[in-house]
Design a protein around this motif. Structure first.
Motif, PDB file in Angstrom:
ATOM      1  N   PRO A 176     -40.737  80.734  -3.965  1.00  0.00           N
ATOM      2  CA  PRO A 176     -39.447  79.903  -4.242  1.00  0.00           C
ATOM      3  C   PRO A 176     -39.079  80.186  -5.565  1.00  0.00           C
ATOM      4  CG  PRO A 176     -41.201  78.727  -4.204  1.00  0.00           C
ATOM      5  CD  PRO A 176     -41.898  79.898  -3.819  1.00  0.00           C
ATOM      6  N   LYS A 177     -39.597  80.890  -6.452  1.00  0.00           N
ATOM      7  CA  LYS A 177     -39.342  81.198  -7.860  1.00  0.00           C
ATOM      8  C   LYS A 177     -38.318  82.566  -7.951  1.00  0.00           C
ATOM      9  CE  LYS A 177     -42.974  80.928  -9.607  1.00  0.00           C
ATOM     10  NZ  LYS A 177     -44.338  80.507  -8.777  1.00  0.00           N
ATOM     11  N   VAL A 178     -38.316  83.331  -6.814  1.00  0.00           N
ATOM     12  CA  VAL A 178     -37.787  84.528  -6.751  1.00  0.00           C
ATOM     13  C   VAL A 178     -36.385  84.563  -5.717  1.00  0.00           C
ATOM     14  CG1 VAL A 178     -37.950  86.957  -6.200  1.00  0.00           C
ATOM     15  CG2 VAL A 178     -39.989  85.654  -7.171  1.00  0.00           C
ATOM     16  N   ARG A 179     -35.373  85.105  -6.238  1.00  0.00           N
ATOM     17  CA  ARG A 179     -34.171  85.358  -5.511  1.00  0.00           C
ATOM     18  C   ARG A 179     -33.951  87.038  -5.566  1.00  0.00           C
ATOM     19  NH1 ARG A 179     -28.757  85.808  -7.319  1.00  0.00           N
ATOM     20  NH2 ARG A 179     -27.344  85.459  -5.938  1.00  0.00           N
ATOM     21  N   ILE A 180     -33.699  87.213  -4.446  1.00  0.00           N
ATOM     22  CA  ILE A 180     -33.619  88.703  -4.086  1.00  0.00           C
ATOM     23  C   ILE A 180     -32.212  89.209  -3.995  1.00  0.00           C
ATOM     24  CG2 ILE A 180     -34.479  90.939  -3.004  1.00  0.00           C
ATOM     25  CD1 ILE A 180     -37.010  89.763  -2.762  1.00  0.00           C
ATOM     26  N   VAL A 181     -31.526  90.156  -4.748  1.00  0.00           N
ATOM     27  CA  VAL A 181     -30.308  90.422  -4.533  1.00  0.00           C
ATOM     28  C   VAL A 181     -30.234  91.854  -4.299  1.00  0.00           C
ATOM     29  CG1 VAL A 181     -27.913  90.558  -5.483  1.00  0.00           C
ATOM     30  CG2 VAL A 181     -29.210  88.690  -5.794  1.00  0.00           C
ATOM     31  N   GLU A 182     -30.114  92.480  -3.071  1.00  0.00           N
ATOM     32  CA  GLU A 182     -30.071  93.929  -2.922  1.00  0.00           C
ATOM     33  C   GLU A 182     -28.953  94.683  -3.467  1.00  0.00           C
ATOM     34  OE1 GLU A 182     -31.321  94.914   1.272  1.00  0.00           O
ATOM     35  OE2 GLU A 182     -32.692  93.293   1.074  1.00  0.00           O
ATOM     36  N   LYS A 183     -29.208  96.076  -3.503  1.00  0.00           N
ATOM     37  CA  LYS A 183     -27.976  96.967  -4.248  1.00  0.00           C
ATOM     38  C   LYS A 183     -26.714  96.696  -3.783  1.00  0.00           C
ATOM     39  CE  LYS A 183     -30.919 100.513  -5.957  1.00  0.00           C
ATOM     40  NZ  LYS A 183     -30.580 101.931  -6.217  1.00  0.00           N
ATOM     41  N   ASP A 184     -26.485  96.154  -2.721  1.00  0.00           N
ATOM     42  CA  ASP A 184     -25.120  95.929  -2.159  1.00  0.00           C
ATOM     43  C   ASP A 184     -24.467  94.581  -2.695  1.00  0.00           C
ATOM     44  OD1 ASP A 184     -26.376  93.884  -0.495  1.00  0.00           O
ATOM     45  OD2 ASP A 184     -25.740  94.752   1.173  1.00  0.00           O
ATOM     46  N   GLY A 185     -25.243  93.854  -3.526  1.00  0.00           N
ATOM     47  CA  GLY A 185     -25.008  92.633  -4.250  1.00  0.00           C
ATOM     48  C   GLY A 185     -25.312  91.504  -3.235  1.00  0.00           C
ATOM     49  N   GLN A 186     -25.729  91.605  -2.176  1.00  0.00           N
ATOM     50  CA  GLN A 186     -25.952  90.329  -1.376  1.00  0.00           C
ATOM     51  C   GLN A 186     -27.362  89.880  -1.340  1.00  0.00           C
ATOM     52  OE1 GLN A 186     -23.191  88.937   0.461  1.00  0.00           O
ATOM     53  NE2 GLN A 186     -22.165  90.741  -0.667  1.00  0.00           N
ATOM     54  N   PRO A 187     -27.553  88.339  -1.497  1.00  0.00           N
ATOM     55  CA  PRO A 187     -28.876  87.841  -1.179  1.00  0.00           C
ATOM     56  C   PRO A 187     -29.314  88.155   0.145  1.00  0.00           C
ATOM     57  CG  PRO A 187     -27.211  86.153  -2.146  1.00  0.00           C
ATOM     58  CD  PRO A 187     -26.455  87.358  -1.822  1.00  0.00           C
ATOM     59  N   GLN A 188     -30.476  88.550   0.220  1.00  0.00           N
ATOM     60  CA  GLN A 188     -31.000  88.793   1.567  1.00  0.00           C
ATOM     61  C   GLN A 188     -32.244  87.833   1.938  1.00  0.00           C
ATOM     62  OE1 GLN A 188     -29.835  91.175   3.573  1.00  0.00           O
ATOM     63  NE2 GLN A 188     -28.287  91.313   2.333  1.00  0.00           N
ATOM     64  N   ARG A 189     -32.392  87.576   3.191  1.00  0.00           N
ATOM     65  CA  ARG A 189     -33.372  87.092   3.899  1.00  0.00           C
ATOM     66  C   ARG A 189     -34.697  87.812   3.774  1.00  0.00           C
ATOM     67  NH1 ARG A 189     -29.807  85.201   8.741  1.00  0.00           N
ATOM     68  NH2 ARG A 189     -30.463  87.499   9.252  1.00  0.00           N
ATOM     69  N   ARG A 190     -35.786  87.373   4.023  1.00  0.00           N
ATOM     70  CA  ARG A 190     -36.953  88.330   4.271  1.00  0.00           C
ATOM     71  C   ARG A 190     -36.914  88.941   5.537  1.00  0.00           C
ATOM     72  NH1 ARG A 190     -42.170  88.738   6.486  1.00  0.00           N
ATOM     73  NH2 ARG A 190     -43.849  88.837   4.836  1.00  0.00           N
ATOM     74  N   ARG A 191     -37.600  90.352   5.540  1.00  0.00           N
ATOM     75  CA  ARG A 191     -37.441  91.009   6.621  1.00  0.00           C
ATOM     76  C   ARG A 191     -38.939  91.311   7.403  1.00  0.00           C
ATOM     77  NH1 ARG A 191     -33.497  95.584   4.300  1.00  0.00           N
ATOM     78  NH2 ARG A 191     -31.605  94.408   4.293  1.00  0.00           N
ATOM     79  N   ASP A 192     -38.788  91.799   8.447  1.00  0.00           N
ATOM     80  CA  ASP A 192     -40.336  92.069   8.774  1.00  0.00           C
ATOM     81  C   ASP A 192     -40.110  93.489   9.485  1.00  0.00           C
ATOM     82  OD1 ASP A 192     -38.979  92.332  11.406  1.00  0.00           O
ATOM     83  OD2 ASP A 192     -39.955  90.763  12.333  1.00  0.00           O
ATOM     84  N   TRP A 193     -41.090  94.183   9.840  1.00  0.00           N
ATOM     85  CA  TRP A 193     -41.315  95.410  10.158  1.00  0.00           C
ATOM     86  C   TRP A 193     -40.163  95.967  11.145  1.00  0.00           C
ATOM     87  CZ3 TRP A 193     -44.196  98.499   7.171  1.00  0.00           C
ATOM     88  CH2 TRP A 193     -45.073  97.536   6.441  1.00  0.00           C
ATOM     89  N   LEU A 194     -39.687  95.223  12.045  1.00  0.00           N
ATOM     90  CA  LEU A 194     -38.732  95.595  13.041  1.00  0.00           C
ATOM     91  C   LEU A 194     -37.424  95.260  12.914  1.00  0.00           C
ATOM     92  CD1 LEU A 194     -41.076  94.896  16.119  1.00  0.00           C
ATOM     93  CD2 LEU A 194     -40.698  97.001  15.207  1.00  0.00           C
ATOM     94  N   GLY A 195     -36.926  94.241  11.859  1.00  0.00           N
ATOM     95  CA  GLY A 195     -35.914  93.583  11.539  1.00  0.00           C
ATOM     96  C   GLY A 195     -35.871  92.344  10.727  1.00  0.00           C
ATOM     97  N   GLU A 196     -34.728  91.506  10.732  1.00  0.00           N
ATOM     98  CA  GLU A 196     -34.916  90.333   9.926  1.00  0.00           C
ATOM     99  C   GLU A 196     -35.238  89.509  10.432  1.00  0.00           C
ATOM    100  OE1 GLU A 196     -31.461  89.675   7.734  1.00  0.00           O
ATOM    101  OE2 GLU A 196     -31.131  91.655   6.972  1.00  0.00           O
ATOM    102  N   TYR A 197     -36.025  88.398   9.912  1.00  0.00           N
ATOM    103  CA  TYR A 197     -36.415  87.234  10.442  1.00  0.00           C
ATOM    104  C   TYR A 197     -35.167  86.247  10.712  1.00  0.00           C
ATOM    105  CZ  TYR A 197     -41.355  87.920   9.594  1.00  0.00           C
ATOM    106  OH  TYR A 197     -42.707  88.307   9.377  1.00  0.00           O
ATOM    107  N   PRO A 198     -35.254  85.475  11.606  1.00  0.00           N
ATOM    108  CA  PRO A 198     -33.948  84.768  11.804  1.00  0.00           C
ATOM    109  C   PRO A 198     -33.638  83.423  10.560  1.00  0.00           C
ATOM    110  CG  PRO A 198     -35.556  83.918  13.592  1.00  0.00           C
ATOM    111  CD  PRO A 198     -36.298  85.226  12.618  1.00  0.00           C
TER     112      PRO A 198
END
Length: 131
Positions: free
Chosen positions: A109-131
């Motif tokens: 919870p202390k970490v916020r991830i912003v991907e290269k496109d500038g959008q915060p992202q949800r956690r992903r799994d191996w096959l796609g994103e978690y809901p």
């Protein structure tokens, strides 16, 4: 943080905290490879930056970020464990994001991830994103 130099810019291995054309004041920028060979100095640099008040780490120029680096990052985050503050990992590539997910850093919870496109992202799994 100045190690062995009085220059206004600081380099430690592949890490720099220098403001410049692609650097921003108050942001720790890391680049190159962070692996088991240099994850100790990486953790130290992140810890020291957090103590100085840095809350954004730009990882957009990383070429390798291994599991040892993810663990070192988790250890460094202990510097703000009880502060309630959040650290933003900025410009995260999909490869670095995968390591953060697999190693559990993305769940912190202390970490916020912003991907290269500038959008915060949800956690992903191996096959796609978690809901």
């Amino acid at each position: 943080m100045t190690i062995g130099s009085t220059a206004p810019e600081t380099f430690f291995g592949h890490m720099t905290s220098r403001p410049g054309p692609t650097r921003r004041p108050g942001v720790l920028a890391v680049c190159g490879d962070i692996d088991i060979a240099n994850c100790g100095p990486f953790a130290q640099a992140v810890s020291e930056a957090l103590v100085r008040g840095v809350r954004t780490i730009d990882v957009g120029e990383l070429t390798f970020f291994g599991a040892a680096a993810a663990r070192a990052l988790q250890n460094a985050l202990q510097a703000i464990q009880h502060s309630g503050e959040v650290v933003t990992l900025d410009r995260v590539s999909s490869t670095v994001r995968l390591v953060l997910d697999v190693c559990g850093v993305a769940d912190d919870p202390k970490v916020r991830i912003v991907e290269k496109d500038g959008q915060p992202q949800r956690r992903r799994d191996w096959l796609g994103e978690y809901p």
